[in-house]
Design a protein around this motif. Structure first.
Motif, PDB file in Angstrom:
ATOM      1  N   TYR A  16       0.867  -1.171   0.000  1.00  0.00           N
ATOM      2  CA  TYR A  16       0.000   0.000   0.000  1.00  0.00           C
ATOM      3  C   TYR A  16       0.901   1.217   0.000  1.00  0.00           C
ATOM      4  O   TYR A  16       1.742   1.373   0.895  1.00  0.00           O
ATOM      5  N   GLN A  17       0.774   2.032  -1.006  1.00  0.00           N
ATOM      6  CA  GLN A  17       1.624   3.208  -1.213  1.00  0.00           C
ATOM      7  C   GLN A  17       3.105   2.832  -1.167  1.00  0.00           C
ATOM      8  O   GLN A  17       3.924   3.504  -0.550  1.00  0.00           O
ATOM      9  N   THR A  57       2.112  -3.611   4.086  1.00  0.00           N
ATOM     10  CA  THR A  57       1.270  -3.093   5.158  1.00  0.00           C
ATOM     11  C   THR A  57       0.255  -4.146   5.569  1.00  0.00           C
ATOM     12  O   THR A  57      -0.198  -4.930   4.739  1.00  0.00           O
ATOM     13  N   ASP A  97      -4.712  -2.036   8.288  1.00  0.00           N
ATOM     14  CA  ASP A  97      -4.144  -0.687   8.336  1.00  0.00           C
ATOM     15  C   ASP A  97      -4.306   0.015   6.990  1.00  0.00           C
ATOM     16  O   ASP A  97      -4.633   1.201   6.933  1.00  0.00           O
ATOM     17  N   ALA A  98      -4.077  -0.715   5.903  1.00  0.00           N
ATOM     18  CA  ALA A  98      -4.211  -0.139   4.563  1.00  0.00           C
ATOM     19  C   ALA A  98      -5.655   0.271   4.286  1.00  0.00           C
ATOM     20  O   ALA A  98      -5.909   1.316   3.684  1.00  0.00           O
ATOM     21  N   LYS A 150      -6.295   3.491   6.290  1.00  0.00           N
ATOM     22  CA  LYS A 150      -5.575   4.622   5.695  1.00  0.00           C
ATOM     23  C   LYS A 150      -6.193   5.059   4.367  1.00  0.00           C
ATOM     24  O   LYS A 150      -6.190   6.242   4.043  1.00  0.00           O
ATOM     25  N   SER A 151      -6.711   4.107   3.614  1.00  0.00           N
ATOM     26  CA  SER A 151      -7.268   4.426   2.302  1.00  0.00           C
ATOM     27  C   SER A 151      -8.650   5.058   2.389  1.00  0.00           C
ATOM     28  O   SER A 151      -9.110   5.689   1.441  1.00  0.00           O
TER      29      SER A 151
END
Length: 134
Positions: free
Chosen positions: A105-106, A110, A114-115, A118-119
């Protein structure tokens, strides 16, 4: 007993129904033809439904990601794909490490949860477990 088992097996396989063996095939073919022609035409509502979604999974999901990327921009609302080949349920709950199979992720490995946070994804579709069988 063998006749009952054979009848059950044929019923399960779709070879016999209320129409008999011949009627089953004809009825199945007729239903298949009807369903193909009755399918709605793609109208773009699907894109809106999948907007802000995340798809989590293994190599099967990677294949779906490649399919979606081969379509026009905006297809399925440009969902986030958190997929990695051979990713499994066990690995999803394991810590991230240099040799883990966690999806990127980015640009960084991850934890899936969490991803997703965050997204800002609003819906999550999961295809995991195939690699945990057998």
């Amino acid at each position: 007993m063998k006749k009952v088992f054979l009848l059950i097996a044929l019923l399960v396989l779709g070879q016999v129904n209320a129409y008999g063996a011949e009627g089953a095939s004809a009825a199945a073919e007729e239903a298949a033809e009807e369903s193909v022609y009755d399918m709605p035409v793609y109208d773009g509502e699907t894109d809106e439904f999948f907007k802000n979604s995340a798809f989590v999974g293994d190599s099967i999901m990677l294949g779906y990601k490649n399919y979606c990327l081969s379509k026009d921009d905006g297809f399925m609302g440009n969902p986030l794909f958190l997929a990695s080949g051979s990713f499994s349920l066990w690995q999803a709950v394991s810590p991230v490490s240099s040799d883990s199979l966690h999806p990127l992720y980015q640009g960084e490995k991850t934890l899936v949860e969490d991803a997703v946070v965050k997204s800002g994804s609003e819906k999550v579709f999961i295809c995991l477990g195939t690699n945990d069988l057998g």
